[in-house]
Each structure stands twice: as structure tokens, then as C-alpha cells.
Scaffold this active site. Sequence first.
Site: not given
Lengths: 98, 496
Positions: B78, B159, B183
Amino acid sequence: MSLDEKTVRKVARLANIEIADEDIERIGTELSGILAWVEQLSEVDTDNVEPLANVVNIELPLRKDEVTDGDCADKVLANAPEETQGFFVVPKIVEQES
Amino acid sequence: MSELTHLTIDEALTGLKNKDFTAVELTQAHISAVENARTLNAFIVETPEIALKQAKESDKRYAAGEARPLDGIPFANKDLFCTDGVQTTAASKILEGFVPRYESTVSQNLFNDGAVMLGKANLDQFAMGSSNTSSAYGNVVNPWKRSDGSNAELVPGGSSGGSAAAVAARITMGATATDTGGSIRQPAAFCGIAGIKPTYGRCSRWGIVAFASSLDTPGPLARTVKDNALLLASMAGHDPKDSTSANRDVPDFASAMTGDVKGLKIGIPKEFKLDGMPEEIEKLWEQGIAWLKEAGAEIVDISLPHTKYALPTYYIIAPAEASSNLARYDGVRYGHRSSEGANLDEMYSKTRAEGFGDEVKRRVMIGAYVLSAGYYDAYYIKAQKVRRLILQDFEKAYETCDAILTPTAPSAAFAIGENEDDPIKMYLNDVFTVTANLAGIPAISVPAGLDAQGLPLGLQIIGKAWDEEMVFRVGGVIEEAAQFSAMPKGLTQKAA
């Protein structure tokens, strides 16, 4: 409750974010909507409740006060938008008296 | 070699050990898959050279009989995790071009265990969002499509949307992710994969772009519960560089998956039965209860009375911490600097106006407001008090149960552009996940079924603090019962 122009400008200044005049009303409405929604917390009886800041009860550890890192000015400056001779460069900050 | 990309991490480790294929072959298959799936926009930066270099080193270690726990396993990182020498943006323009000279502890831990980085995964800007539509580098597209033939592009959740979409699309075997309000778990549910938010303090936050420091929790995403256990075991561990990192041994999470839940007490919180909850979500929850009952668990009704206040609490605490954390983006030390600005103050405010996206600005301003003089007690301290009541709800519930079962999200994946008209509508996506962040406790989302449109739905298992083993154990049983084998449509066609 709705945030007036003055409050929106104050919040923008606190947040250090420039906002355009034409966006003030929209931002005021959005922020007001969120603040009105979180307002429901006022229903909750929190007398005699301690605020919770540290969720897992980890005692903050102490270590010896000695240098463990450093001597890497080149790495620290590597991403600077502007640097010279080992310093970050910023616009002039000394105000001139008028 | 497309079949290599369909293996689980567990299967791939066996294949590598048995020399059925090499780490380079496995990595190359994934690099090609990433290239063929660029329409998903799951990556901000691809790093095939790094991946191949790491895979070659893995092969050497396999040949020497010195293989590490995740040797040769490709993962997506990420783009919130700082990577030494590779651009890290948090999906924001304000960090465009930022190339860290250090590595986040979690990604370093993965590298130390032999994992191979395919690239930096797209996300909601500064991890603020539930749809991956707030990235400055474009929306991520969910590989799943509705079965009505409309072909509408759906969000992967957020997210950690790029991470989840990449795992679901079989272009990576696993991914790093972070979970501040849901998320990891909501994108896992939207993409038909599994993801765990461990206990706060289990994984170091050092080197991860900070959003809300008392809530941010790194964790993995992968297609199976066991793969999550394998990844988390490598990611977790004490780190002196994060003062909230726990000095605890990391258990062997995978061996906690005994397949046995006989006699365990599973709590069902009545406050999670929302008005207007889609019938399919309720049905799936009922199904989950039935599976655990059949497996010999005892179902107990529990009450988490402050659940309805969790989201409003979160939307005071998280923006407050964000406004403080994001003060560092001033155009001086790294990232974007406005070319306008006649003086320092103007340079700051123009830099931040140009660099931050709308949702980030909104949250930073909300945070500045609730922390400002005259409002601090009424908002911030009040929220911290309600946060304690939410934690106490869980502590009380765990006197009568071992784990809690709930749906992960209130809907299946929605179309890109939906829920954008009102910020609060988007915030409601986290209604089932956010309480675990406020209480700091572990929770996993396991893919458990499909809705009428053929879209995946997830069930969430919440555990006690530091009891990820229970979460994996119950999650494993749900996974086994659900036998979730559906795949995104385009993908099955491509594989066939």
C-alpha cells in the site's frame, strides 16, 4: 447550526489551507453537516468517565537519553523542494516595517 | 503460467519448497498479470525490477536450503508504507515525487522474511475514504461486476482499495494495508477476499504515513484466512521505533486455525441490526450464525449499547489527529511546494491548498475546528470519553463470549460515483468496522457469500485485545463452511 463565513475563514487559517472565496459557502455547509451529525454525542452521559487516549494500556517506554540516529543530513535533505549548503530554503520570513 | 497467479500463499510456499516452480517464475507470472490488469489502476508505481531482483535472491536461498518464511511470495505494498528508494505518495499530490530514504518497519519485516514487492498500491488519499475515489492518481476499479450486464464500474472499497483489488484480481498473492476505521475489512468484503485488522500495537506504525495515530493499524490482505495468518506473522512484532508497539511475542497465527469451535461462545450484538439493512446482509449474518452453531459453537446475545455513537466519535477523533499529523506537509522538507506564495505563510497555505484533495481538506478543517479554543472539551474530550464507553461495552461483552460475529459492511460494492453527494453517506460504510478501531481490538473480514447481483459479501469476526488467534480460529471455520470459490467474472473468463 451553520458555520458562518468568519468561522470558515478562521478554520481554514488554523488548518493553514487557502480557500477560494467561491468555495466558502460550500465548505461551510459541508462542515456544518458533519458537526451537526457528531453533535449527537451530547446525548451520551459521560459524567465521571475518563477520556481514553491510549487504547491498549501500553506504558510508554523510556530509553537512555543518547543519540541513536543521525549523521545523515544528505538523506534528510534529499526530498527538500529547495536546499542549499545543508539547509532547507524557505521564502523570506523577516517582515519589513512599513 | 497463469495458474501460478491463482495459488494461495500457502500453496505457493509448498510449490517453491518442492521446486515445482521457481520464485522468479512465480514473480514473473505476477508481473505479467499486473501489466495485463492496468485498467484496474491498482498500482501507483510498479516495481518489477525490484521484484525480480528479490525473487532471484529467494531462489538462491531455496537452492541453499535457507528459505525464509515468505521467500519468493509477491505482494503489493500500500502506497502509505514508506519504501527506501521508491516513491511514496499516500495517493496525494502533496507527496508526489517523495522518495523515502528509509523503509517502514512492516515492509522491512516482510523483506526480511523473503517477500517480493510488485509495486505500490493505490489507495484513498491519506487513507481517508471508503471507495478509493479520493486518490490523486485516479480511481481503482473493483474487478467484480454486477451480474445484470450493466457493466458499471464498481468501487473496490477503501481506503486499501488498490491492495484489495489487486489481491482479488489475482495479480498479487497478498498485500499490505492499513485500517483506521475499516480500511482493511471493508475493501476485503467488497472484493471477495480476507483481511485482518490486528490489535492496535501488534504491528509497528513506524514509516507509515500517519493519518490518525491512535487508530491506524497495519495489517494484511490475502485470499484466504491462512494466508492472512502467514502474512501477519511476518508483519507483526515489537519495534522500539514505535512507542505504541507492544513488546509481546508474535504467536504462530496459522496454527491457531484448528478448525474447531466446539464450545466457544459467539456473541451477536443486537445493536448491529440496523434499520434498513439490506435483507441479503441480514440473511448472510443468519447463515454465519447457523454455520458456527453447526460447528458446535454456542450463540449468545450480547449488547454493545454505544455502537450508534461510534461513527460520530470516530469523526471527531480521526480528523483531530489528522489535522495534527498532516501539519507536517508544509512544502519545506519534502513533497510539493507552491510556486506562488510571496511569503512563508502564503507558501504554506497555497502549498496545502494545491496539494491536498477535497476530503483531506475537509477532515483537516474539521480537526482544526474540534481542537480549537472553546471547542476542545465539547468535541474532542467528549469523544474520548465516549470512546472509553465503547471500549467498556466490549470488555463487558467479552465476559460472556469469546468472539463476536457481525456483517463487515452494510452493502456490497457500489458504483463509482455513488455516495459522493454527502460525505456522511460515505462515512456510514464503516458502521460495522469502526468500533473495533476505537476499542483497539482485532477483527477479520472473511468472504462468505454473494448477493443477488453476484457481488461478494463479508462476515466479520471481532476478538479480544491480543487474541488474534481466536479471530483466525473462528474465521477459519466460517471460511471452511462458506466455501467461497467465486471469482470476478472477467477473471474466470481470462483464466479459462
